[in-house]
Design an enzyme around this catalytic site. Structure first.
Site, PDB file in Angstrom:
ATOM      1  N   ALA A 147       0.838  -1.193  -0.010  1.00  0.00           N
ATOM      2  CA  ALA A 147      -0.008  -0.080   0.009  1.00  0.00           C
ATOM      3  C   ALA A 147       1.045   1.253  -0.258  1.00  0.00           C
ATOM      4  CB  ALA A 147      -0.978   0.089   1.159  1.00  0.00           C
ATOM      5  N   GLY A 155       0.483  -5.106   0.771  1.00  0.00           N
ATOM      6  CA  GLY A 155      -0.626  -5.182  -0.242  1.00  0.00           C
ATOM      7  C   GLY A 155      -0.469  -5.801  -1.570  1.00  0.00           C
ATOM      8  N   GLU A 178      -0.409  -9.247  -1.183  1.00  0.00           N
ATOM      9  CA  GLU A 178      -1.945  -9.567  -0.869  1.00  0.00           C
ATOM     10  C   GLU A 178      -2.658  -9.711  -2.522  1.00  0.00           C
ATOM     11  OE1 GLU A 178      -2.370  -6.790   2.144  1.00  0.00           O
ATOM     12  OE2 GLU A 178      -3.291  -8.174   3.320  1.00  0.00           O
ATOM     13  N   GLU A 186       4.020  -5.452   7.201  1.00  0.00           N
ATOM     14  CA  GLU A 186       3.396  -4.509   7.862  1.00  0.00           C
ATOM     15  C   GLU A 186       3.669  -4.272   9.361  1.00  0.00           C
ATOM     16  OE1 GLU A 186       2.234  -6.767   5.743  1.00  0.00           O
ATOM     17  OE2 GLU A 186       0.629  -6.055   4.507  1.00  0.00           O
TER      18      GLU A 186
END
Ligand code: DAK
Length: 257
Positions: free
Chosen positions: A65, A108, A111, A131
């Site tokens: 992200a 992310g 993911e 993270e």
């Protein structure tokens, strides 16, 4: 609005989508995720596209992200996060999605890779959920999909330590189906996509749905779903065509009917 995605035209039933934010290693901000979700929604309706290959750059598939964007969100901002809907829309894509991964696939990015149905990795790919180093945890399915992909011990190790694994480790663990030379990753993914694109679209769709169901249901329910899906396919033109082609010793031509 700047384009953060390159989407190729459909060729032999396959489209290539390239994440394109090179200055930030394809960090996934809301806009990029929105563009990706919209592109997949459009492709969903496009009968000429049967399989999608998703890739990044040689250095990074996606480094997670966008941390700078995340820094601006408070608790209420996260509760109302528009990215949640984008992630849900990406996960609803019903056609086969192949990730061709070189370089970093972190947070992310990892993911997003796990939203793909098949993952082809270059030898230099790195998969991680860092993270924890930011004082947070995975938020786009990382704890759930990673555990299902690699098992409890390795998923715990990756999420709790934040340390990434390399492509060979990911292959051994079952996260990745094939490892290639980095310069061949996209080519190999496209070759596989073209092969899959020749198959019957409705059979692909239901087989994908049944396999995904196996991840989140008990065996009896999964077997019931499989039986229903198999029965549905009995009513398709493509089943008739597939069987006729076999008997007539010719290649099948599937239309999605
Ligand atoms: N966001 C923003 N910018 C990033 C970035 C990121 N994730 N990753 C890299 N960049 C930027 C760097 O700041 C740098 O920018 P400049 O300094 O040039 O302006 C540029 O990309 C090149 O990066 P580096 O100079 O750092 O390159 P290196 O080769 O030295 O290092 C690296 C590469 C990937 C090891 C390093 O960049 C790195 O550690 N990046 C951060 C990786 C990370 O922590 N990723 C996880 C982010 S958290 C949610 C859904 C999802 C998520 C959360 C919520 N909801 C739906 C609620 C996901 C969270 C995350 O992914």
């Amino acid at each position: 609005m700047p384009q953060m995605l390159n989407v190729s035209p459909a060729e032999q039933g396959v489209r290539l989508i390239n994440l394109h934010r090179p200055d930030v290693l394809n960090a996934l901000n809301t806009e990029l995720l929105g563009e990706l979700a919209a592109a997949l929604a459009a492709i969903e309706q496009d009968p000429d596209t049967r399989v999608v290959v998703l890739t990044g750059s040689r250095k990074a598939f996606a480094a997670g992200a966008d941390i700078n964007e995340m820094a601006e969100r408070d608790l209420v901002g996260i509760l109302n996060d528009p990215r949640v809907a984008h992630w849900q829309n990406i996960s609803a894509f019903s056609k086969p999605l192949i990730a061709a991964v070189n370089g970093f696939a972190l947070g992310g990015g990892c993911e997003l890779v796990m939203h793909a149905d098949i993952i082809i990795a270059g030898e230099d790919a790195k998969f991680g959920q860092p993270e924890i180093n930011l004082g947070i945890m995975p938020g786009a399915g990382g704890t759930q999909r990673l555990l299902r992909a690699v098992g409890k011990s390795l998923a715990m190790q990756m999420v709790l330590s934040g340390v990434a694994i390399d492509a060979r480790h990911a292959e051994r663990a079952g996260l990745v189906s094939e490892v290639t030379q980095p310069e061949l990753t996209v080519e190999r993914a496209i070759a596989l996509a073209r092969l899959i694109a020749q198959k019957a679209p409705l059979a692909l769709r239901l087989a994908k749905e049944a396999l995904l169901k196996a991840q989140d249901t008990d065996l009896a329910s999964g077997l019931r779903f499989e039986r229903h899906a198999f029965t549905v396919l009995a009513g398709t033109q493509d089943r008739k065509e597939g069987i006729a082609a076999f008997q007539e010793k010719r290649p099948a031509h599937f239309t999605g009917q």
